[in-house]
Design a protein around this motif. Sequence first.
Motif, PDB file in Angstrom:
ATOM      1  N   GLY A 171      16.342   0.575 -11.283  1.00  0.00           N
ATOM      2  CA  GLY A 171      15.757   0.770 -12.594  1.00  0.00           C
ATOM      3  C   GLY A 171      14.900   2.008 -12.707  1.00  0.00           C
ATOM      4  N   ASP A 172      14.591   2.659 -11.587  1.00  0.00           N
ATOM      5  CA  ASP A 172      13.772   3.871 -11.621  1.00  0.00           C
ATOM      6  C   ASP A 172      14.491   5.024 -10.951  1.00  0.00           C
ATOM      7  OD1 ASP A 172      11.585   5.418 -12.241  1.00  0.00           O
ATOM      8  OD2 ASP A 172      10.506   4.918 -10.387  1.00  0.00           O
ATOM      9  N   LEU A 173      15.835   4.972 -11.016  1.00  0.00           N
ATOM     10  CA  LEU A 173      16.623   5.987 -10.345  1.00  0.00           C
ATOM     11  C   LEU A 173      16.882   7.157 -11.251  1.00  0.00           C
ATOM     12  CD1 LEU A 173      19.297   3.824  -8.528  1.00  0.00           C
ATOM     13  CD2 LEU A 173      17.201   4.743  -7.590  1.00  0.00           C
ATOM     14  N   ARG A 174      16.815   8.348 -10.697  1.00  0.00           N
ATOM     15  CA  ARG A 174      17.321   9.529 -11.355  1.00  0.00           C
ATOM     16  C   ARG A 174      18.287  10.179 -10.390  1.00  0.00           C
ATOM     17  NH1 ARG A 174      12.897  13.582 -12.870  1.00  0.00           N
ATOM     18  NH2 ARG A 174      12.482  13.374 -10.669  1.00  0.00           N
ATOM     19  N   LYS A 175      19.315  10.814 -10.911  1.00  0.00           N
ATOM     20  CA  LYS A 175      20.234  11.533 -10.035  1.00  0.00           C
ATOM     21  C   LYS A 175      19.477  12.675  -9.386  1.00  0.00           C
ATOM     22  CE  LYS A 175      24.690  13.851  -9.820  1.00  0.00           C
ATOM     23  NZ  LYS A 175      25.866  14.330 -10.579  1.00  0.00           N
ATOM     24  N   LYS A 194      21.816   4.158  -4.389  1.00  0.00           N
ATOM     25  CA  LYS A 194      20.609   3.378  -4.097  1.00  0.00           C
ATOM     26  C   LYS A 194      19.993   3.657  -2.731  1.00  0.00           C
ATOM     27  CE  LYS A 194      21.871  -0.480  -7.114  1.00  0.00           C
ATOM     28  NZ  LYS A 194      22.107  -1.946  -7.197  1.00  0.00           N
ATOM     29  N   VAL A 195      20.691   4.402  -1.870  1.00  0.00           N
ATOM     30  CA  VAL A 195      20.174   4.666  -0.524  1.00  0.00           C
ATOM     31  C   VAL A 195      20.225   6.167  -0.248  1.00  0.00           C
ATOM     32  CG1 VAL A 195      20.419   4.210   1.943  1.00  0.00           C
ATOM     33  CG2 VAL A 195      20.930   2.405   0.291  1.00  0.00           C
ATOM     34  N   LEU A 196      19.079   6.736   0.044  1.00  0.00           N
ATOM     35  CA  LEU A 196      18.952   8.146   0.409  1.00  0.00           C
ATOM     36  C   LEU A 196      18.741   8.241   1.912  1.00  0.00           C
ATOM     37  CD1 LEU A 196      18.485  11.193  -0.325  1.00  0.00           C
ATOM     38  CD2 LEU A 196      16.060  10.617  -0.525  1.00  0.00           C
ATOM     39  N   SER A 242      14.700  15.544  19.539  1.00  0.00           N
ATOM     40  CA  SER A 242      14.997  14.256  18.908  1.00  0.00           C
ATOM     41  C   SER A 242      15.863  14.448  17.675  1.00  0.00           C
ATOM     42  CB  SER A 242      13.702  13.537  18.512  1.00  0.00           C
ATOM     43  OG  SER A 242      13.047  14.240  17.458  1.00  0.00           O
ATOM     44  N   LEU A 243      16.585  13.403  17.349  1.00  0.00           N
ATOM     45  CA  LEU A 243      17.279  13.265  16.071  1.00  0.00           C
ATOM     46  C   LEU A 243      16.661  12.088  15.350  1.00  0.00           C
ATOM     47  CD1 LEU A 243      19.568  13.520  13.937  1.00  0.00           C
ATOM     48  CD2 LEU A 243      21.015  12.165  15.493  1.00  0.00           C
ATOM     49  N   THR A 244      16.132  12.329  14.156  1.00  0.00           N
ATOM     50  CA  THR A 244      15.508  11.281  13.359  1.00  0.00           C
ATOM     51  C   THR A 244      16.331  11.060  12.095  1.00  0.00           C
ATOM     52  OG1 THR A 244      13.303  11.873  14.156  1.00  0.00           O
ATOM     53  CG2 THR A 244      13.418  10.545  12.150  1.00  0.00           C
ATOM     54  N   VAL A 245      16.653   9.802  11.827  1.00  0.00           N
ATOM     55  CA  VAL A 245      17.359   9.439  10.598  1.00  0.00           C
ATOM     56  C   VAL A 245      16.407   8.621   9.750  1.00  0.00           C
ATOM     57  CG1 VAL A 245      19.357   8.274   9.606  1.00  0.00           C
ATOM     58  CG2 VAL A 245      19.557   9.428  11.822  1.00  0.00           C
ATOM     59  N   LEU A 246      16.083   9.138   8.570  1.00  0.00           N
ATOM     60  CA  LEU A 246      15.204   8.454   7.625  1.00  0.00           C
ATOM     61  C   LEU A 246      16.052   7.905   6.491  1.00  0.00           C
ATOM     62  CD1 LEU A 246      12.490  11.234   7.472  1.00  0.00           C
ATOM     63  CD2 LEU A 246      12.208   9.015   8.565  1.00  0.00           C
ATOM     64  N   GLN A 247      15.890   6.635   6.202  1.00  0.00           N
ATOM     65  CA  GLN A 247      16.691   6.011   5.155  1.00  0.00           C
ATOM     66  C   GLN A 247      15.764   5.304   4.162  1.00  0.00           C
ATOM     67  OE1 GLN A 247      19.882   2.768   5.884  1.00  0.00           O
ATOM     68  NE2 GLN A 247      20.984   4.712   5.830  1.00  0.00           N
ATOM     69  N   PHE A 248      15.897   5.698   2.898  1.00  0.00           N
ATOM     70  CA  PHE A 248      15.051   5.180   1.837  1.00  0.00           C
ATOM     71  C   PHE A 248      15.899   4.379   0.852  1.00  0.00           C
ATOM     72  CE2 PHE A 248      13.183   9.064   3.440  1.00  0.00           C
ATOM     73  CZ  PHE A 248      11.855   8.714   3.628  1.00  0.00           C
ATOM     74  N   THR A 249      15.486   3.148   0.599  1.00  0.00           N
ATOM     75  CA  THR A 249      16.119   2.329  -0.437  1.00  0.00           C
ATOM     76  C   THR A 249      15.405   2.603  -1.748  1.00  0.00           C
ATOM     77  OG1 THR A 249      16.676   0.617   1.168  1.00  0.00           O
ATOM     78  CG2 THR A 249      16.739   0.008  -1.154  1.00  0.00           C
ATOM     79  N   LEU A 250      16.129   3.135  -2.728  1.00  0.00           N
ATOM     80  CA  LEU A 250      15.519   3.563  -3.974  1.00  0.00           C
ATOM     81  C   LEU A 250      15.323   2.372  -4.897  1.00  0.00           C
ATOM     82  CD1 LEU A 250      17.585   6.828  -4.503  1.00  0.00           C
ATOM     83  CD2 LEU A 250      15.506   6.484  -3.173  1.00  0.00           C
ATOM     84  N   THR A 251      14.258   2.422  -5.673  1.00  0.00           N
ATOM     85  CA  THR A 251      13.894   1.308  -6.528  1.00  0.00           C
ATOM     86  C   THR A 251      14.869   1.158  -7.682  1.00  0.00           C
ATOM     87  OG1 THR A 251      11.567   1.697  -6.006  1.00  0.00           O
ATOM     88  CG2 THR A 251      12.042   0.303  -7.908  1.00  0.00           C
TER      89      THR A 251
END
Length: 246
Positions: free
Chosen positions: A237-241, A149-151, A226-235
């Motif tokens: 029911g709409d997840l694909r591997k 669920k978290v990318l 810089s070091l940037t960390v991007l974190q996306f919470t995936l929706t």
Amino acid sequence: LNYVCPHDYGVGDLASAQKRLDEVRRLIRSTRPHRLIQIAVTEWNTTGGDMGLHRAGLWNLGNALACARYQNLLHRNADIVQIANRSNLANSFCSGIIQTDNSRLYKTPTYWAQWLYSNKAGAKPLRIDPPAPLGSGLDVSSTLSENGKVLTTFVVNDSDEPVLKRFDLAPVKGTSSAEAWVLGDRDHADSPDVSNSFDDPDRISVKHREVKANSLRLPIRFEPYSLTVLQFTLTPGDLRKPSGSR
């Protein structure tokens, strides 16, 4: 025998670091091809023996970014590298990520880089498409949480110029929220030589911000050094591997 444990004190040269891991990988396969033997890099740093003024570079932002790029390399080799311990924790002639005197301490830029990888990385490394360059440009790695669920994507810009890139989430589909943590220089000197100190312990630190993620293709500006960390919470029911991230 479960692990081969090299020590790597030249991780600032990523091509050579990758070559050393490849050599251990070949050694394992050639001697015990049917046994699961993995790699534990039980000591690593950008240098182990440099003394004099050059060793003070272990305190600076440039060293933190070099260590972050090695962390990305470890993500790319996570099929065989299971353990990696940066040396050292405290003092140790500048190499410690925490520096102390008789009554005080401050955290070096490399402390904050290690903090981000320790606390934000997911359990499953992802393949980057196209592969991240080892020698130039942005250095990238991505992970997925155990529950999918978290990318999380780690992006190192160790150049003196900002880089604007369009971050493509199309292979993943739906995201509900996004956050960013950026390790960089508060004073924007655009130099790898800046550092923290007892007098100014927070010059190099991590800043948190929200990211507008209402599109699958996001323009992201990566600041110099810089070091940037991007974190996306995936929706849900709409997840694909995901097969990777761009």
